[in-house]
Design a protein around this motif. Structure first.
Motif, PDB file in Angstrom:
ATOM      1  N   VAL A  71       0.827  -1.201   0.000  1.00  0.00           N
ATOM      2  CA  VAL A  71       0.000   0.000   0.000  1.00  0.00           C
ATOM      3  C   VAL A  71       0.869   1.262   0.000  1.00  0.00           C
ATOM      4  CG1 VAL A  71      -0.218   0.186   2.512  1.00  0.00           C
ATOM      5  CG2 VAL A  71      -2.079   0.993   1.063  1.00  0.00           C
ATOM      6  N   GLU A  72       2.137   1.121   0.420  1.00  0.00           N
ATOM      7  CA  GLU A  72       3.038   2.276   0.465  1.00  0.00           C
ATOM      8  C   GLU A  72       3.603   2.658  -0.902  1.00  0.00           C
ATOM      9  OE1 GLU A  72       4.766   1.205   4.922  1.00  0.00           O
ATOM     10  OE2 GLU A  72       5.940   0.786   3.145  1.00  0.00           O
ATOM     11  N   TRP A 109       5.391   0.404  -3.144  1.00  0.00           N
ATOM     12  CA  TRP A 109       6.480  -0.403  -3.688  1.00  0.00           C
ATOM     13  C   TRP A 109       5.984  -1.815  -3.956  1.00  0.00           C
ATOM     14  CZ3 TRP A 109       7.529  -4.508  -0.495  1.00  0.00           C
ATOM     15  CH2 TRP A 109       7.241  -4.366   0.859  1.00  0.00           C
ATOM     16  N   ASP A 157      -6.937   6.728  -4.851  1.00  0.00           N
ATOM     17  CA  ASP A 157      -5.735   7.174  -4.146  1.00  0.00           C
ATOM     18  C   ASP A 157      -5.835   6.902  -2.662  1.00  0.00           C
ATOM     19  OD1 ASP A 157      -4.670   8.126  -6.459  1.00  0.00           O
ATOM     20  OD2 ASP A 157      -5.332  10.194  -6.142  1.00  0.00           O
ATOM     21  N   PRO A 174      -5.269   8.648   0.849  1.00  0.00           N
ATOM     22  CA  PRO A 174      -5.440  10.085   1.111  1.00  0.00           C
ATOM     23  C   PRO A 174      -4.131  10.883   1.043  1.00  0.00           C
ATOM     24  CG  PRO A 174      -6.627   8.783   2.734  1.00  0.00           C
ATOM     25  CD  PRO A 174      -5.869   7.816   1.892  1.00  0.00           C
ATOM     26  N   ARG A 175      -3.010  10.234   1.325  1.00  0.00           N
ATOM     27  CA  ARG A 175      -1.760  10.997   1.365  1.00  0.00           C
ATOM     28  C   ARG A 175      -0.885  10.813   0.141  1.00  0.00           C
ATOM     29  NH1 ARG A 175       0.706   9.101   6.575  1.00  0.00           N
ATOM     30  NH2 ARG A 175      -0.958   7.564   6.656  1.00  0.00           N
ATOM     31  N   TRP A 176      -1.176   9.818  -0.691  1.00  0.00           N
ATOM     32  CA  TRP A 176      -0.385   9.658  -1.909  1.00  0.00           C
ATOM     33  C   TRP A 176      -1.200   8.955  -2.986  1.00  0.00           C
ATOM     34  CZ3 TRP A 176       1.042   7.211   2.735  1.00  0.00           C
ATOM     35  CH2 TRP A 176       0.799   5.843   2.801  1.00  0.00           C
ATOM     36  N   SER A 177      -0.716   9.087  -4.210  1.00  0.00           N
ATOM     37  CA  SER A 177      -1.377   8.457  -5.340  1.00  0.00           C
ATOM     38  C   SER A 177      -1.048   6.962  -5.354  1.00  0.00           C
ATOM     39  CB  SER A 177      -0.874   9.116  -6.619  1.00  0.00           C
ATOM     40  OG  SER A 177      -1.119   8.280  -7.719  1.00  0.00           O
TER      41      SER A 177
END
Lengths: 332, 182
Positions: free
Chosen positions: A154-155, A157, A289, A291-294
């Motif tokens: 989810v981060e 990578w 997305d 909330p903090r990144w695409s």
């Protein structure tokens, strides 16, 4: 402050307080030494502090585990990817496993504290044959299969992982779910003695995950016991973990001790910790997305650039029908 | 970090690691530069004033590097970055913190104070208070779980602010001519 000894200060006057460096053309030797010492001290303190802050991962043990059945030259199966497999070293040193700690290198560093034998798994809830079974026995029921799956965190990578395991469907059929069973809940080991990360309450331990029964019965859904021909290392979720390749990595719960079939949707750890960020379904979806990144792109570990993320992590053909008619923005 | 890159110890995701470390270094250096004045007030150390500018500029350097690595991470795609900056508060806040540091870095030359006048220069450089607060918020939001570290940084910043406030209250009239708004 400059404090001169009395014999060198005949007027008995101190220089005026100033924050500026004295601009004497010829600094005395004493001043020169003092400034040099100050400079060296500052640089050393700053450098030392920064080095501590940017600590490197320590020496790590990535000794491969005991050998399992592994056929590296086997013909690829219907679900395998042909993409380059992530090197074993990366796959075993870059891990999210909050039971060991929050850092990516915590799991490999602290993995020694987990005892993976003996290990039993309880299967209960809405099944006709609830039971607690030893891992060795459980493993002997099903032939191990190689599956080369993409894994998307989810981060942002991703890796390519050659798992060894058996389909969860085979296990579920054996314990015979009742007609009431709608969901499968998984619970990981809760033991702060073995999992140092559980001594802090960053998450609500034990870690719980869940699938809808049809997701759990899908032939892609795997219970893994090995990686690249070796017994799973603790940092990878030893001795038994779930692998759901079309969902974000956190759905694939590690070190499973209990599998419960339920009527209601289980309350899963991450969807409870941050419901606006991590949903129950957690399907890999470049159109929704975080909330903090695409989520539109990802970095394959070992590559410098990013590559576009595929819907359902590239398994849309196999699993998209499971979500027909559902609004995947709502059920993310 | 360069040493790590040389020895291959940057780990499996070097871009992310570089991103995190430059960001953290920028915040730490910014806080150190802010610590100079309280240290002078409390302990009467004057050497801190001499390294303040260097610390501030170094902080700006790392913040700029942090932004460059972020741009690289996003593949320099203007659309993606614009969406990020405009629509994701986490990025907006970090970007604002960097923008606020630009005029400060530009007016850090030796003759800037004279050219701007002390009062204007000082008021301009009070932007650093906003910038460091936003930077701490950006760090807070960037962490997935466990906000212990961001909280510690926020507390240090709050403590440094508190020293300033207390000092101003205790010594309302200074010997020197102070400007309104000081």
């Amino acid at each position: 402050m400059t404090i001169l000894p009395p014999e060198r200060d005949p007027e008995g006057q101190r220089p005026p307080a100033t924050t500026e460096t004295p601009s004497r053309p010829h600094p005395t030797r004493r001043e020169f030494l003092r400034h040099a010492a100050l400079f060296t001290g500052t640089v050393a303190a700053l450098g030392g502090g920064l080095t501590l802050l940017t600590r490197r991962p320590g020496a790590v043990d990535t000794t491969p585990g005991e050998n399992l059945v592994w056929r590296p030259d086997r013909p690829l199966g219907p679900y395998d990817t042909t993409e380059a497999v992530t090197p074993y070293r990366e796959a075993t040193t870059y891990n999210n496993f909050y039971e060991f700690g929050l850092g990516k290198d915590d799991p490999v560093r602290l993995a020694g504290s987990l005892r993976t034998r003996p290990w039993t798994v309880s299967i209960d809830g809405e099944v006709r044959k609830p039971q607690t079974v030893d891992l060795g026995t459980l493993q002997s029921w099903f032939p191990l299969e190689d599956r080369i799956y993409r894994m998307r965190c989810v981060e942002g990578w991703s890796m390519v992982m050659p798992w060894l395991g058996f389909p969860l469907a085979a296990l579920l059929r054996r314990v015979e779910p009742t007609g009431q069973a709608k969901y499968v809940q998984f619970t990981a080991l809760h033991d702060p003695e073995q999992f140092p990360g559980q001594r802090s309450d960053v998450l609500d331990w034990p870690y719980v995950e869940g699938l809808r029964l049809d997701e759990a019965m899908h032939p892609l859904t795997l219970m893994a016991v090995g990686l690249q021909g070796r017994v799973l290392l603790p940092q990878n979720g030893a001795p038994l973990r779930l692998v759901v390749p079309w969902k974000y990595g956190f759905k694939s719960i590690k070190s499973v001790v209990r599998i419960t079939l339920t009527r209601e949707q289980p309350r899963t750890t991450w969807s409870a910790a941050a419901p606006d960020e991590y949903g129950f379904y957690a399907n890999v979806n470049p159109a929704v997305d975080h909330p903090r990144w695409s989520q539109a792109s990802e970095r394959r570990i070992g590559e410098l650039g990013r590559r576009p993320t595929l819907p359902f992590n590239g398994y849309a053909e196999e699993v998209a029908h499971l979500y027909a008619g559902m609004d995947l923005r709502q059920f993310f | 970090m360069l040493l790590d890159a040389w020895t291959g110890a940057l780990g499996a995701n070097p871009v992310q690691r570089a991103l995190h470390q430059t960001g953290l270094l920028a915040l730490v250096l910014l806080i150190l530069s802010l610590a100079c004045t309280p240290l002078r007030l409390v302990f009467r150390w004057t050497w801190t004033a001499r390294i303040r500018r260097a610390l501030g500029l170094l902080a700006f350097g790392y913040a700029a590097l942090h932004f460059l690595i972020y741009l690289f991470d996003q593949g320099f795609v203007p659309g993606t970055i614009l969406t990020d900056v405009l629509e994701r508060p986490f990025i907006t806040v970090g970007f604002t913190a960097l923008l606020l540091l630009v005029p400060l870095a530009l007016t850090s030359r030796a003759d800037s104070v004279r050219r701007l006048g002390f009062a204007r220069w000082q008021r301009l450089h009070q932007l650093v208070y906003v910038s460091v607060s936003l930077a701490a918020l950006h760090y807070w939001w960037g962490v997935k779980k466990d906000h212990t570290a961001p909280l510690m940084y926020a507390l240090v910043i709050a403590a440094l602010f508190a020293v300033r406030v207390v000092w101003k209250r205790r010594q309302p009239v200074r010997g020197r001519a102070t400007q309104p708004g000081d």
